[in-house]
Scaffold this motif. Structure first.
Motif, PDB file in Angstrom:
ATOM      1  N   HIS A  59       0.840  -1.194   0.000  1.00  0.00           N
ATOM      2  CA  HIS A  59       0.000   0.000   0.000  1.00  0.00           C
ATOM      3  C   HIS A  59       0.877   1.247   0.000  1.00  0.00           C
ATOM      4  O   HIS A  59       1.965   1.247   0.576  1.00  0.00           O
ATOM      5  CB  HIS A  59      -0.866  -0.012   1.269  1.00  0.00           C
ATOM      6  N   LEU A  60       0.404   2.299  -0.635  1.00  0.00           N
ATOM      7  CA  LEU A  60       1.043   3.618  -0.590  1.00  0.00           C
ATOM      8  C   LEU A  60      -0.032   4.667  -0.788  1.00  0.00           C
ATOM      9  O   LEU A  60      -0.946   4.485  -1.599  1.00  0.00           O
ATOM     10  CB  LEU A  60       2.100   3.761  -1.696  1.00  0.00           C
ATOM     11  N   ALA A  61       0.098   5.769  -0.051  1.00  0.00           N
ATOM     12  CA  ALA A  61      -0.810   6.900  -0.216  1.00  0.00           C
ATOM     13  C   ALA A  61       0.011   8.157  -0.466  1.00  0.00           C
ATOM     14  O   ALA A  61       1.203   8.212  -0.159  1.00  0.00           O
ATOM     15  CB  ALA A  61      -1.671   7.071   1.033  1.00  0.00           C
ATOM     16  N   LEU A  62      -0.637   9.153  -1.028  1.00  0.00           N
ATOM     17  CA  LEU A  62      -0.032  10.470  -1.217  1.00  0.00           C
ATOM     18  C   LEU A  62      -0.897  11.490  -0.500  1.00  0.00           C
ATOM     19  O   LEU A  62      -2.119  11.499  -0.645  1.00  0.00           O
ATOM     20  CB  LEU A  62       0.029  10.840  -2.701  1.00  0.00           C
ATOM     21  N   ASP A  63      -0.231  12.349   0.260  1.00  0.00           N
ATOM     22  CA  ASP A  63      -0.916  13.424   0.966  1.00  0.00           C
ATOM     23  C   ASP A  63      -0.492  14.761   0.381  1.00  0.00           C
ATOM     24  O   ASP A  63       0.667  14.940  -0.013  1.00  0.00           O
ATOM     25  CB  ASP A  63      -0.567  13.406   2.450  1.00  0.00           C
ATOM     26  N   LEU A  64      -1.411  15.680   0.348  1.00  0.00           N
ATOM     27  CA  LEU A  64      -1.131  17.045  -0.087  1.00  0.00           C
ATOM     28  C   LEU A  64      -0.478  17.784   1.075  1.00  0.00           C
ATOM     29  O   LEU A  64      -0.994  17.779   2.192  1.00  0.00           O
ATOM     30  CB  LEU A  64      -2.442  17.728  -0.492  1.00  0.00           C
ATOM     31  N   VAL A  65       0.683  18.396   0.813  1.00  0.00           N
ATOM     32  CA  VAL A  65       1.362  19.234   1.800  1.00  0.00           C
ATOM     33  C   VAL A  65       1.528  20.618   1.177  1.00  0.00           C
ATOM     34  O   VAL A  65       1.273  20.792  -0.016  1.00  0.00           O
ATOM     35  CB  VAL A  65       2.721  18.637   2.237  1.00  0.00           C
ATOM     36  N   ASP A  91       6.853   4.166  -7.848  1.00  0.00           N
ATOM     37  CA  ASP A  91       6.781   4.615  -9.242  1.00  0.00           C
ATOM     38  C   ASP A  91       5.411   5.204  -9.564  1.00  0.00           C
ATOM     39  O   ASP A  91       5.308   6.210 -10.271  1.00  0.00           O
ATOM     40  CB  ASP A  91       7.093   3.473 -10.203  1.00  0.00           C
ATOM     41  N   ALA A  92       4.347   4.581  -9.049  1.00  0.00           N
ATOM     42  CA  ALA A  92       2.993   5.103  -9.275  1.00  0.00           C
ATOM     43  C   ALA A  92       2.847   6.492  -8.667  1.00  0.00           C
ATOM     44  O   ALA A  92       2.278   7.404  -9.281  1.00  0.00           O
ATOM     45  CB  ALA A  92       1.948   4.153  -8.695  1.00  0.00           C
ATOM     46  N   ALA A  93       3.385   6.678  -7.467  1.00  0.00           N
ATOM     47  CA  ALA A  93       3.302   7.972  -6.802  1.00  0.00           C
ATOM     48  C   ALA A  93       4.114   9.031  -7.538  1.00  0.00           C
ATOM     49  O   ALA A  93       3.657  10.163  -7.730  1.00  0.00           O
ATOM     50  CB  ALA A  93       3.781   7.842  -5.356  1.00  0.00           C
ATOM     51  N   VAL A  94       5.311   8.663  -7.979  1.00  0.00           N
ATOM     52  CA  VAL A  94       6.172   9.592  -8.710  1.00  0.00           C
ATOM     53  C   VAL A  94       5.510   9.995 -10.029  1.00  0.00           C
ATOM     54  O   VAL A  94       5.520  11.172 -10.411  1.00  0.00           O
ATOM     55  CB  VAL A  94       7.568   8.973  -8.932  1.00  0.00           C
ATOM     56  N   ALA A  95       4.915   9.034 -10.716  1.00  0.00           N
ATOM     57  CA  ALA A  95       4.230   9.339 -11.979  1.00  0.00           C
ATOM     58  C   ALA A  95       3.049  10.282 -11.734  1.00  0.00           C
ATOM     59  O   ALA A  95       2.829  11.221 -12.511  1.00  0.00           O
ATOM     60  CB  ALA A  95       3.749   8.053 -12.644  1.00  0.00           C
ATOM     61  N   TYR A  96       2.308  10.061 -10.675  1.00  0.00           N
ATOM     62  CA  TYR A  96       1.178  10.928 -10.326  1.00  0.00           C
ATOM     63  C   TYR A  96       1.661  12.362 -10.117  1.00  0.00           C
ATOM     64  O   TYR A  96       1.068  13.318 -10.626  1.00  0.00           O
ATOM     65  CB  TYR A  96       0.513  10.384  -9.058  1.00  0.00           C
ATOM     66  N   ALA A  97       2.754  12.514  -9.367  1.00  0.00           N
ATOM     67  CA  ALA A  97       3.299  13.850  -9.109  1.00  0.00           C
ATOM     68  C   ALA A  97       3.819  14.479 -10.399  1.00  0.00           C
ATOM     69  O   ALA A  97       3.590  15.667 -10.652  1.00  0.00           O
ATOM     70  CB  ALA A  97       4.410  13.770  -8.066  1.00  0.00           C
ATOM     71  N   ALA A  98       4.500  13.696 -11.225  1.00  0.00           N
ATOM     72  CA  ALA A  98       5.061  14.214 -12.476  1.00  0.00           C
ATOM     73  C   ALA A  98       3.962  14.688 -13.422  1.00  0.00           C
ATOM     74  O   ALA A  98       4.099  15.733 -14.062  1.00  0.00           O
ATOM     75  CB  ALA A  98       5.920  13.149 -13.149  1.00  0.00           C
ATOM     76  N   ARG A 100       1.314  15.993 -12.685  1.00  0.00           N
ATOM     77  CA  ARG A 100       0.759  17.242 -12.157  1.00  0.00           C
ATOM     78  C   ARG A 100       1.850  18.298 -11.947  1.00  0.00           C
ATOM     79  O   ARG A 100       1.576  19.358 -11.405  1.00  0.00           O
ATOM     80  CB  ARG A 100       0.033  16.951 -10.839  1.00  0.00           C
ATOM     81  N   THR A 101       3.063  17.963 -12.340  1.00  0.00           N
ATOM     82  CA  THR A 101       4.245  18.816 -12.146  1.00  0.00           C
ATOM     83  C   THR A 101       4.308  19.380 -10.722  1.00  0.00           C
ATOM     84  O   THR A 101       4.451  20.574 -10.513  1.00  0.00           O
ATOM     85  CB  THR A 101       4.341  19.945 -13.200  1.00  0.00           C
ATOM     86  N   VAL A 102       4.196  18.473  -9.779  1.00  0.00           N
ATOM     87  CA  VAL A 102       4.226  18.813  -8.362  1.00  0.00           C
ATOM     88  C   VAL A 102       5.403  18.085  -7.717  1.00  0.00           C
ATOM     89  O   VAL A 102       5.689  16.939  -8.053  1.00  0.00           O
ATOM     90  CB  VAL A 102       2.901  18.385  -7.684  1.00  0.00           C
ATOM     91  N   ALA A 103       6.055  18.746  -6.774  1.00  0.00           N
ATOM     92  CA  ALA A 103       7.165  18.130  -6.038  1.00  0.00           C
ATOM     93  C   ALA A 103       6.641  16.988  -5.173  1.00  0.00           C
ATOM     94  O   ALA A 103       5.495  17.009  -4.707  1.00  0.00           O
ATOM     95  CB  ALA A 103       7.843  19.177  -5.168  1.00  0.00           C
ATOM     96  N   ILE A 104       7.497  15.989  -4.961  1.00  0.00           N
ATOM     97  CA  ILE A 104       7.137  14.850  -4.115  1.00  0.00           C
ATOM     98  C   ILE A 104       8.276  14.613  -3.124  1.00  0.00           C
ATOM     99  O   ILE A 104       9.447  14.781  -3.463  1.00  0.00           O
ATOM    100  CB  ILE A 104       6.840  13.595  -4.966  1.00  0.00           C
ATOM    101  N   GLU A 105       7.909  14.278  -1.909  1.00  0.00           N
ATOM    102  CA  GLU A 105       8.889  14.006  -0.866  1.00  0.00           C
ATOM    103  C   GLU A 105       8.398  12.878   0.016  1.00  0.00           C
ATOM    104  O   GLU A 105       7.246  12.449  -0.077  1.00  0.00           O
ATOM    105  CB  GLU A 105       9.167  15.262  -0.034  1.00  0.00           C
TER     106      GLU A 105
END
Length: 151
Positions: A59-65, A91-98, A100-105
């Motif tokens: 499992h992995l989630a992404l939160d808006l910061v 990879d799924a999370a990185v692709a989602y951020a890419a 949307r051209t949003v930084a990921i950490e």
């Protein structure tokens, strides 16, 4: 193995997988009173599961910061590690951020040696270390390393 968006019907299976991770690794450090609610934070914008043989193994989630997206709630069942599930979820999370051209950490507790080694091997670069806003089971304030993708 396949990666897909998490569905509401997956939560009970995710909680079962999380329980095996908690027992093996102590993640999360404090077992949540409501683990199903813990898997879905108020700031969550996306979540995925890794599935193998019709069974959720990760499992992995992404939160808006404030300034982008934060990887959260990443775990893989202990017996399924080494299958590429964690890398595929990231990879799924990185692709989602890419897209949307949003930084990921991501942040990881300093005592999580295996997770730290995995992130660094996967191209994540430590940008700092700071006290966390949560405590460890022994009552000490957790310390987190902060990472951004460097590849």
């Amino acid at each position: 193995m396949k990666i897909r968006s998490r569905r509401s019907g997956d939560i009970a299976f995710c909680v079962t997988a999380l329980a095996t991770v908690h027992e093996a690794d102590g993640y999360p450090a404090l077992w949540p009173e409501d683990p199903a609610a813990w898997l879905h934070s108020a700031t969550q914008v996306a979540a995925w599961v890794a599935e193998s043989n019709d069974r959720i193994i990760g499992h992995l989630a992404l939160d808006l910061v404030d300034d982008g997206l934060m990887v959260s709630r990443l775990f893989v069942r202990p017996e399924c590690r080494g299958t590429g599930a964690a890398a595929a979820l990231l990879d799924a999370a990185v692709a989602y951020a890419a897209e949307r051209t949003v930084a990921i950490e991501l942040h990881v507790e300093q005592g999580s040696a295996a997770a730290i080694a995995f992130y660094e091997k996967s191209g994540w670069v430590r940008t700092g270390t700071a006290p966390a806003d949560w405590v460890l089971p022994d009552g000490r304030r957790a310390v987190e390393h902060r990472y951004v993708l460097g590849r």
